[in-house]
Design a protein around this motif. Structure first.
Motif, PDB file in Angstrom:
ATOM      1  N   MET A   1      42.226  48.338  35.949  1.00 15.52           N
ATOM      2  CA  MET A   1      43.542  47.959  35.376  1.00 15.52           C
ATOM      3  C   MET A   1      43.791  47.212  36.757  1.00 15.52           C
ATOM      4  O   MET A   1      43.789  46.603  38.080  1.00 15.52           O
ATOM      5  N   THR A   2      44.521  46.064  36.144  1.00 14.38           N
ATOM      6  CA  THR A   2      45.290  45.537  37.580  1.00 14.38           C
ATOM      7  C   THR A   2      46.489  45.014  37.367  1.00 14.38           C
ATOM      8  O   THR A   2      47.230  45.321  36.376  1.00 14.38           O
ATOM      9  N   GLY A   3      46.935  44.397  38.782  1.00 13.19           N
ATOM     10  CA  GLY A   3      48.438  44.182  38.679  1.00 13.19           C
ATOM     11  C   GLY A   3      49.596  45.051  39.008  1.00 13.19           C
ATOM     12  O   GLY A   3      50.250  45.347  39.109  1.00 13.19           O
ATOM     13  N   ILE A   4      48.854  46.364  39.433  1.00 10.86           N
ATOM     14  CA  ILE A   4      49.167  47.572  39.842  1.00 10.86           C
ATOM     15  C   ILE A   4      49.609  47.506  41.577  1.00 10.86           C
ATOM     16  O   ILE A   4      47.996  47.419  42.675  1.00 10.86           O
ATOM     17  N   VAL A   5      50.580  47.905  42.082  1.00 16.95           N
ATOM     18  CA  VAL A   5      50.163  47.066  43.854  1.00 16.95           C
ATOM     19  C   VAL A   5      51.593  48.294  43.782  1.00 16.95           C
ATOM     20  O   VAL A   5      52.087  48.474  43.877  1.00 16.95           O
TER      21      VAL A   5
END
Length: 120
Positions: A1-5
């Motif tokens: 999963m990308t973009g999780i901050v």
């Protein structure tokens, strides 16, 4: 999963930030039905969170029907309320997995899909 901050200074609990961002990715098509998501430990490590925090987010997402655990196979984005769309998303996920296994990059896969769409 990308973009999780995760914003550790936020008044929103980290598990809830994670839960909300996964739901947002599902709603925008960033995560589709049948997509495998990281294990609790792997995601906790990637995000710098405690495993219990990620486990809580996953538990709530499971209760909401957003994700489903398939035993030893792992955790996946659940099929939505539209069974036809869910089937299409699962087919797309399977296609990408199969073509990646053949050694193609994501850019090459996109080129293939775009060519297929033009030819259809």
């Amino acid at each position: 999963m990308t973009g999780i901050v995760i914003d550790h200074g936020s008044s929103v609990a980290p598990y809830d930030q994670l839960r909300q961002q996964i739901i947002e990715q599902v709603q925008t098509g960033g995560l589709i039905a049948g997509a495998k998501i990281p294990t609790v430990r792997a995601l906790a490590t990637d995000l710098g969170l405690a495993a219990n925090t990620v486990a809580k987010a996953y538990r709530v997402l499971g209760e909401q029907g957003v994700i489903e655990t398939r035993g030893k196979q792992g955790t996946f984005i659940a099929s939505g309320s539209d069974p036809v769309r869910a089937q299409a998303e699962q087919a797309a996920t399977a296609f990408v997995k199969d073509v990646r296994a053949l050694g193609y990059s994501d850019d090459e896969i996109l080129t293939m899909v775009e060519a297929a769409l033009r030819g259809a």
